[in-house]
Structures are given as C-alpha cells and as structure tokens.
Design an enzyme around this catalytic site. Structure first.
Site, PDB file in Angstrom:
ATOM      1  N   LYS A   1       0.862  -1.181   0.000  1.00  0.00           N
ATOM      2  CA  LYS A   1       0.000   0.000   0.000  1.00  0.00           C
ATOM      3  C   LYS A   1       0.901   1.235   0.000  1.00  0.00           C
ATOM      4  O   LYS A   1       1.493   1.599   1.007  1.00  0.00           O
ATOM      5  CB  LYS A   1      -0.917   0.056   1.221  1.00  0.00           C
ATOM      6  CG  LYS A   1      -2.032   1.082   1.000  1.00  0.00           C
ATOM      7  CD  LYS A   1      -2.554   1.749   2.251  1.00  0.00           C
ATOM      8  CE  LYS A   1      -1.717   2.868   2.787  1.00  0.00           C
ATOM      9  NZ  LYS A   1      -1.570   4.073   1.919  1.00  0.00           N
TER      10      LYS A   1
ATOM     11  N   GLU B   1      11.107   1.680   9.444  1.00  0.00           N
ATOM     12  CA  GLU B   1      12.091   2.724   9.121  1.00  0.00           C
ATOM     13  C   GLU B   1      11.376   4.053   9.296  1.00  0.00           C
ATOM     14  O   GLU B   1      10.447   4.364   8.546  1.00  0.00           O
ATOM     15  CB  GLU B   1      12.558   2.598   7.666  1.00  0.00           C
ATOM     16  CG  GLU B   1      13.175   1.261   7.313  1.00  0.00           C
ATOM     17  CD  GLU B   1      14.355   0.934   8.181  1.00  0.00           C
ATOM     18  OE1 GLU B   1      15.055   1.857   8.642  1.00  0.00           O
ATOM     19  OE2 GLU B   1      14.580  -0.252   8.442  1.00  0.00           O
TER      20      GLU B   1
ATOM     21  N   GLU C   1      11.351  16.625  13.702  1.00  0.00           N
ATOM     22  CA  GLU C   1      11.600  16.413  12.272  1.00  0.00           C
ATOM     23  C   GLU C   1      10.700  17.362  11.473  1.00  0.00           C
ATOM     24  O   GLU C   1       9.482  17.352  11.634  1.00  0.00           O
ATOM     25  CB  GLU C   1      11.288  14.966  11.880  1.00  0.00           C
ATOM     26  CG  GLU C   1      11.658  14.697  10.432  1.00  0.00           C
ATOM     27  CD  GLU C   1      11.309  13.300   9.981  1.00  0.00           C
ATOM     28  OE1 GLU C   1      10.177  12.853  10.251  1.00  0.00           O
ATOM     29  OE2 GLU C   1      12.167  12.657   9.351  1.00  0.00           O
TER      30      GLU C   1
HETATM   31  P1  NAD Z   1       3.322   8.709   7.012  1.00  0.00           P
HETATM   32  O1  NAD Z   1       3.739   7.993   8.237  1.00  0.00           O
HETATM   33  O2  NAD Z   1       2.304   9.774   7.133  1.00  0.00           O
HETATM   34  O3  NAD Z   1       2.731   7.697   5.919  1.00  0.00           O
HETATM   35  C1  NAD Z   1       3.471   6.593   5.476  1.00  0.00           C
HETATM   36  C2  NAD Z   1       2.529   5.503   5.012  1.00  0.00           C
HETATM   37  O4  NAD Z   1       1.794   5.016   6.130  1.00  0.00           O
HETATM   38  C3  NAD Z   1       1.493   5.946   3.984  1.00  0.00           C
HETATM   39  O5  NAD Z   1       1.337   4.918   3.027  1.00  0.00           O
HETATM   40  C4  NAD Z   1       0.226   6.082   4.817  1.00  0.00           C
HETATM   41  O6  NAD Z   1      -0.952   5.893   4.071  1.00  0.00           O
HETATM   42  C5  NAD Z   1       0.425   4.945   5.790  1.00  0.00           C
HETATM   43  N1  NAD Z   1      -0.346   5.035   7.033  1.00  0.00           N
HETATM   44  C6  NAD Z   1      -0.802   6.121   7.673  1.00  0.00           C
HETATM   45  N2  NAD Z   1      -1.446   5.760   8.798  1.00  0.00           N
HETATM   46  C7  NAD Z   1      -1.392   4.418   8.876  1.00  0.00           C
HETATM   47  C8  NAD Z   1      -1.853   3.463   9.814  1.00  0.00           C
HETATM   48  N3  NAD Z   1      -2.513   3.788  10.920  1.00  0.00           N
HETATM   49  N4  NAD Z   1      -1.603   2.162   9.568  1.00  0.00           N
HETATM   50  C9  NAD Z   1      -0.922   1.786   8.473  1.00  0.00           C
HETATM   51  N5  NAD Z   1      -0.463   2.640   7.547  1.00  0.00           N
HETATM   52  C10 NAD Z   1      -0.697   3.952   7.755  1.00  0.00           C
HETATM   53  O7  NAD Z   1       4.679   9.244   6.377  1.00  0.00           O
HETATM   54  P2  NAD Z   1       4.854  10.185   5.121  1.00  0.00           P
HETATM   55  O8  NAD Z   1       4.392  11.554   5.514  1.00  0.00           O
HETATM   56  O9  NAD Z   1       4.288   9.530   3.912  1.00  0.00           O
HETATM   57  O10 NAD Z   1       6.449  10.182   4.955  1.00  0.00           O
HETATM   58  C11 NAD Z   1       7.262  11.017   5.678  1.00  0.00           C
HETATM   59  C12 NAD Z   1       7.872  10.301   6.860  1.00  0.00           C
HETATM   60  O11 NAD Z   1       8.528   9.120   6.428  1.00  0.00           O
HETATM   61  C13 NAD Z   1       8.940  11.126   7.532  1.00  0.00           C
HETATM   62  O12 NAD Z   1       8.799  11.054   8.923  1.00  0.00           O
HETATM   63  C14 NAD Z   1      10.228  10.459   7.124  1.00  0.00           C
HETATM   64  O13 NAD Z   1      11.296  10.631   7.989  1.00  0.00           O
HETATM   65  C15 NAD Z   1       9.823   9.044   7.007  1.00  0.00           C
HETATM   66  N6  NAD Z   1      10.742   8.308   6.106  1.00  0.00           N
HETATM   67  C16 NAD Z   1      11.633   7.438   6.677  1.00  0.00           C
HETATM   68  C17 NAD Z   1      12.541   6.771   5.882  1.00  0.00           C
HETATM   69  C18 NAD Z   1      13.520   5.790   6.499  1.00  0.00           C
HETATM   70  O14 NAD Z   1      14.097   5.007   5.762  1.00  0.00           O
HETATM   71  N7  NAD Z   1      13.708   5.786   7.798  1.00  0.00           N
HETATM   72  C19 NAD Z   1      12.548   6.969   4.517  1.00  0.00           C
HETATM   73  C20 NAD Z   1      11.637   7.859   3.967  1.00  0.00           C
HETATM   74  C21 NAD Z   1      10.729   8.522   4.792  1.00  0.00           C
END
Ligand code: NAD
Length: 513
Positions: free
Chosen positions: A199, A274, A405
């Site tokens: 997803k 991650e 962040e």
């Molecule tokens: P997010 O956590 O808002 O969303 C990530 C994914 O999780 C999306 O697909 C979203 O639909 C899904 N999601 C949201 N709520 C959920 C739930 N309750 N259960 C399951 N899935 C759910 O993150 P974002 O805004 O898309 O991305 C930015 C974040 O990602 C930043 O904090 C960044 O640091 C992190 N990030 C980390 C890495 C790493 O390798 N550590 C790499 C890239 C981004």
C-alpha cells in the site's frame, strides 16, 4: 562577521507551462490476484502534481474489502499454485527479470514519481534505475537461503533447521521515494518465498500501481504481488491488524510507526520500521571545508529537505562557525527552485499540501524559539508549494526546530567547542537514523563513528545508500533494519526439525535432554 536576515521574498521560480507536461494515461487501477480492479464501491481520488498544483492521475479509493481481497489473494498464492512449487532459483530468475523491466521502463516510472511528489527528474531517473539493483541483489539471494544441520549431543538424532516464508507481507511506503523504498522490502520478501501486498502513500500511489504491471509482464504467478491504494487513516489499522498478514514492513513517520507497532502487537506480527530522523551533520575545524559545505547542502537542501536522513542539525566547531555560515548562505542564495522536470532545477516543490503547510509553520516556531534566520524563513509569493532554503543560527539543541523532524529545507546550525561537546549535542535527540562527520583526523573519525547513536554514519560524505548496506534507526528512528543480506531473514520463520533414526523407545514422562 555580521549576519543579516535576508529579505528574500521572491525567488525566480522556474515554472514550465502545463503543455510541456504531456498527459499520460492516468487512470490507474489496483492489482489484486493478478487482476486490474477498481476499488470496492468504485470510488476514486485524485493525485495532485505539486508543481502544477493540478490533479494529474485518478487512483482507486481502496477500502477494507479491498484489503481483504488482496490479502486473500496473497495468502492463496503463498500455499497454492506455481509460487510455492517454484525452486528458489526460479524465484530469483523472476526477480532479476523484473529488474530488467524496471531498467527498460525507468524513464516512464521516473516521470510518474516526479509528477506525484515533485522530486527532481534528475534524481528520480537515477533512483528508479537503481531500484532495479535491489531486485537483482535479492534475486541472487533467493537460492542462498540455507538452514543448518545441528550436531546435537543426542545419539541417532538428525537435527536441522529450515527457513520458511513468514507469510503474507504488508509493505507500507511513504511519498518521498515510493519505488526505491518499496524495493528492498518487496525484493527481500519475495526472495524469501513470501507473497506481498503493497500500500503506497495516498499522495504517491501511481508509480507502485505502474510497477505492478511489470510484475505481470515478468511472469510472477497471480497473487504474489498485489498493490492496493487508499488512505492510511482509513484502511491502515485494518491492513496491519489483518489476521492473515504475517509481517509488516513500513517506512514513514515515527508516530505512524508507533501506531503500526501497537496494532501489529495484538496479533504478534513482526514489524520492520524505518522512521523519521533529526540527524546531526558535524563539521570539525580540520575538515576539508569545500567538501563539508557540499555535504551540508546535500544533507538539507537535496530533495527540498524531504529526506528521512536529512542532516537537519548542522553542528559546526565554533572556530569556523561564521565562515561556514557565510558560505552556506551564499550557496543557499544560488539554489534554483523550479520545475522538477527541468535539468537545471536544484529544488522542486514540497510534495504535499499538508507537508508544505507544516514546513511553513516552523518559520513561526523558529522565531518564537529565538533562532536567528540568516537566509530564507518567509513564505514565497505565488501559489506553488515552494519553500526557500532556510538557515537558522543561534540554535540551541533543545529548541523545537532542533528536536522535531521538519522534513523540509530548514537547517539549524549549532556551534560546539570540542569533541565531547559535539558528541553530547549530536546524541541528544529522540531520533537516531543518520549522522555525518567531517574531519581529517582518523582517530576522531573512528571515535565518532562508534559513539554516534545512529543507524548510519557517513564520514566525509553524506546521503549515500546501497541495497547491500543495512538501513535502520536507533531510538525512535525505527525497529530493525532493511537492505543488505540480513533483511531476507526478517521474512523467514526458523523451524527446527528433529528426526530419530535410532531404536530407543521414547520416555513418556521425561523430556529428552
Ligand atoms: P506517514 O507515516 O504519514 O505515511 C506513510 C505511510 O503510512 C502511507 O502509506 C500512509 O498511508 C500509511 N499510514 C498512515 N497511517 C497508517 C496506519 N494507521 N496504519 C498503516 N499505515 C498507515 O509518512 P509520510 O508523511 O508519507 O512520509 C514522511 C515520513 O517518512 C517522515 O517522517 C520520514 O522521515 C519518514 N521516512 C523514513 C525513511 C527511512 O528510511 N527511515 C525513509 C523515507 C521517509
């Protein structure tokens, strides 16, 4: 040196007319059990291009019924049909074929990602090509997953281990690099013999839906890879908690990761998480300053700061502080914001509207924290989601801009006096994803590499990654790590088999020890 807040409200944003963004076939479908399907109920949502500000693709609005269908397809493909009957070498060959197709289609996939998240086409083109390497690498590992024969001390017992697929793997990805971030998880899970439901983020679903087409062309059996689209806050909990999901591989924000871990715990699922970061990038007075400046810029302004490993806290030794600030301010002023498709653009827009608004909110937070803005720091005129490169000095590590962040091009510069001081500031954070050290002193380079509480340490470099190298976070930056050989074992159960080839009768009431 006197530092002035730069009055810089109008950066020449290089907008391309929409006619230069040719229309693509943008009516995507989900891929479930080898079929291209609409969402249950037929609802759709728009995917917006953050550069033009207009919708460019239509995405199925997946529901919990779609989660059920995708998980059921993956569960069935796990135990019936061609996939479990294949040899590990055949699975590997399919993964390598997929890698070839990704290279073939890299330009198209890169353009899709740039349309969806505004990342420079220069970068997405490279990233997508590199994505193929993950599938080659894990394709090569598929037939090197071996159990062991254990020389147990008991007579006439053949004791061995088998590594078996953990089950259906739920892969959940963020918007900043959807295909690259999915590749290690999908590659390793399929090498292990699992099946997968992906997803992607609701902001960037298109490239993963397009990727599914390549799985079909490569000849993966139906149901091995499924892609559903939808909103995390609507279907996320249901997906993670689904009883037929065996493991969750997630990249995204720390609070989402925490939620996923809580939900997964109820059904004893393994998670690999991650998450976010607030990484220190440390410049010592003995550093090669030309390189360090480039490293600092790549740490915070590349990808408009929307990078989990962003070096958003720049720790600078006091003796070179003013010089570093001056050079970074000059550099920031030369950065060209504009069309992510244009080859000479340095920074594209912020990927999503909510993220753009969140980043802007930190201008006020920084002001009330008492940080001094030396470049940027104000919203730009115009309707694009552009944030100008912004640098704060006089930052104390306990300020919100140094602890939270931001995921945008906002740099906090923090001076330090000596090694101990630098280390204490660097590690004084809830996060621990990445870090950088700029020094020509070998002892210091090793000392810091070992003492920094972060999953990645880059010495005299920044923002590098490889499919071969583990990526994981300390503290609230994650759980476990992905990429590299070991990641395959996240998707395997270890089973012990005991075989008695002797004649002795079992002791019914005493364990055989
Ligand atoms: P997010 O956590 O808002 O969303 C990530 C994914 O999780 C999306 O697909 C979203 O639909 C899904 N999601 C949201 N709520 C959920 C739930 N309750 N259960 C399951 N899935 C759910 O993150 P974002 O805004 O898309 O991305 C930015 C974040 O990602 C930043 O904090 C960044 O640091 C992190 N990030 C980390 C890495 C790493 O390798 N550590 C790499 C890239 C981004």
């Amino acid at each position: 040196m006197t530092l002035h807040t730069i009055e810089w409200h109008t950066i020449p944003v290089n907008r391309t007319e929409e006619r230069e963004w040719p229309r693509m076939n943008a009516n995507y479908k989900m891929f479930v059990g080898g079929n291209w399907v609409e969402a249950d109920g037929g609802k759709r949502f728009d995917s917006d291009n953050p550069f033009t500000g207009r919708s460019w693709a239509s995405i199925p609005h997946g529901t919990t019924a779609d989660v059920d269908a995708a998980v059921a397809a993956a569960k069935s493909a796990l135990t019936t049909g061609d996939w479990p009957a294949m040899s590990a070498s055949q699975r590997g060959a399919l993964l390598r074929k997929l890698g070839d197709l990704i290279v073939e289609e890299a330009d198209r996939l890169a353009e899709i990602e740039t349309r969806d998240n505004g990342k420079l086409l220069n970068e997405t083109s490279l990233q997508i090509r590199y994505t193929a390497q993950f599938y080659y690498y894990y394709g090569g590992m598929a037939d090197k997953i071996e159990g062991a024969v254990i020389p147990v001390e008991k007579p006439n017992i053949h004791n061995y281990t088998r590594l078996e697929p953990i089950g259906v793997v739920a892969v959940i990805t963020p918007w900043n690099s959807p295909l690259l971030i999915a590749a290690g998880k999908i590659g390793a899970a399929l090498a292990a013999g699992c099946t997968v439901v992906v997803k992607p983020s609701e902001f960037t679903s298109a490239s993963t839906l397009a990727l599914a087409e390549l799985f079909e062309r490569a000849g993966f059996p139906k149901g091995v890879l499924n892609v559903i689209s939808g909103f995390g806050h609507e279907i996320g909990d249901y997906f993670v908690g689904h009883p037929d999901v065996g493991c969750v591989a997630f990249t995204g924000g720390t609070s989402t990761g925490q939620r996923i871990n809580e939900v997964a715990a109820k059904t004893f699922k393994k998670t690999v998480l991650e998450l976010g970061g607030k990484s220190p990038n440390i410049i010592f007075e003995d550093a090669d300053l030309d390189n360090a400046i480039l490293g600092a810029v790549s740490g915070i302004f590349a990808a408009s700061g929307q990078s989990c490993v962003a070096g958003s806290r720049l720790l600078v030794q006091r003796s070179i502080h003013d010089q570093v600030v001056e050079r970074l301010v000059d550099f920031a002023k030369s950065i060209k914001l504009g069309d992510p498709m244009a080859p000479d653009t340095h920074m594209g827009p912020i990927a999503t509207r909510p993220q753009y608004e969140r980043v802007l909110s930190y201008f006020d937070i920084a002001r009330s924290d008492g940080a001094e803005c030396v470049v940027g720091g104000t919203p730009l005129d115009g309707d694009g989601q552009f944030v100008q490169p912004t640098i704060y000095t006089g930052v104390k590590n306990d300020m919100r801009i140094a602890q939270e962040e931001i995921f945008g091009p906002l740099l906090s510069i923090i001076p330090f006096d000596d090694d101990d001081h630098a280390l204490s500031i660097a590690n004084d954070t809830l996060y621990g994803l990445a870090s950088g050290v700029w020094t020509q002193n070998m002892q210091r380079a090793f000392r810091f590499s070992h003492a920094l509480q972060a999953g990645q340490v880059w010495v005299n470099m920044y923002r590098a990654a490889s499919y071969m190298t583990p990526l994981g976070g300390y503290k609230r930056s994650g759980l476990g790590s992905e990429n590299g050989k070991d990641h395959v074992y996240d998707y395997l159960h270890k089973k012990a088999v005991w075989m008695n080839y002797g004649e002795d009768a079992p002791q019914p009431f005493v364990q055989k020890l």
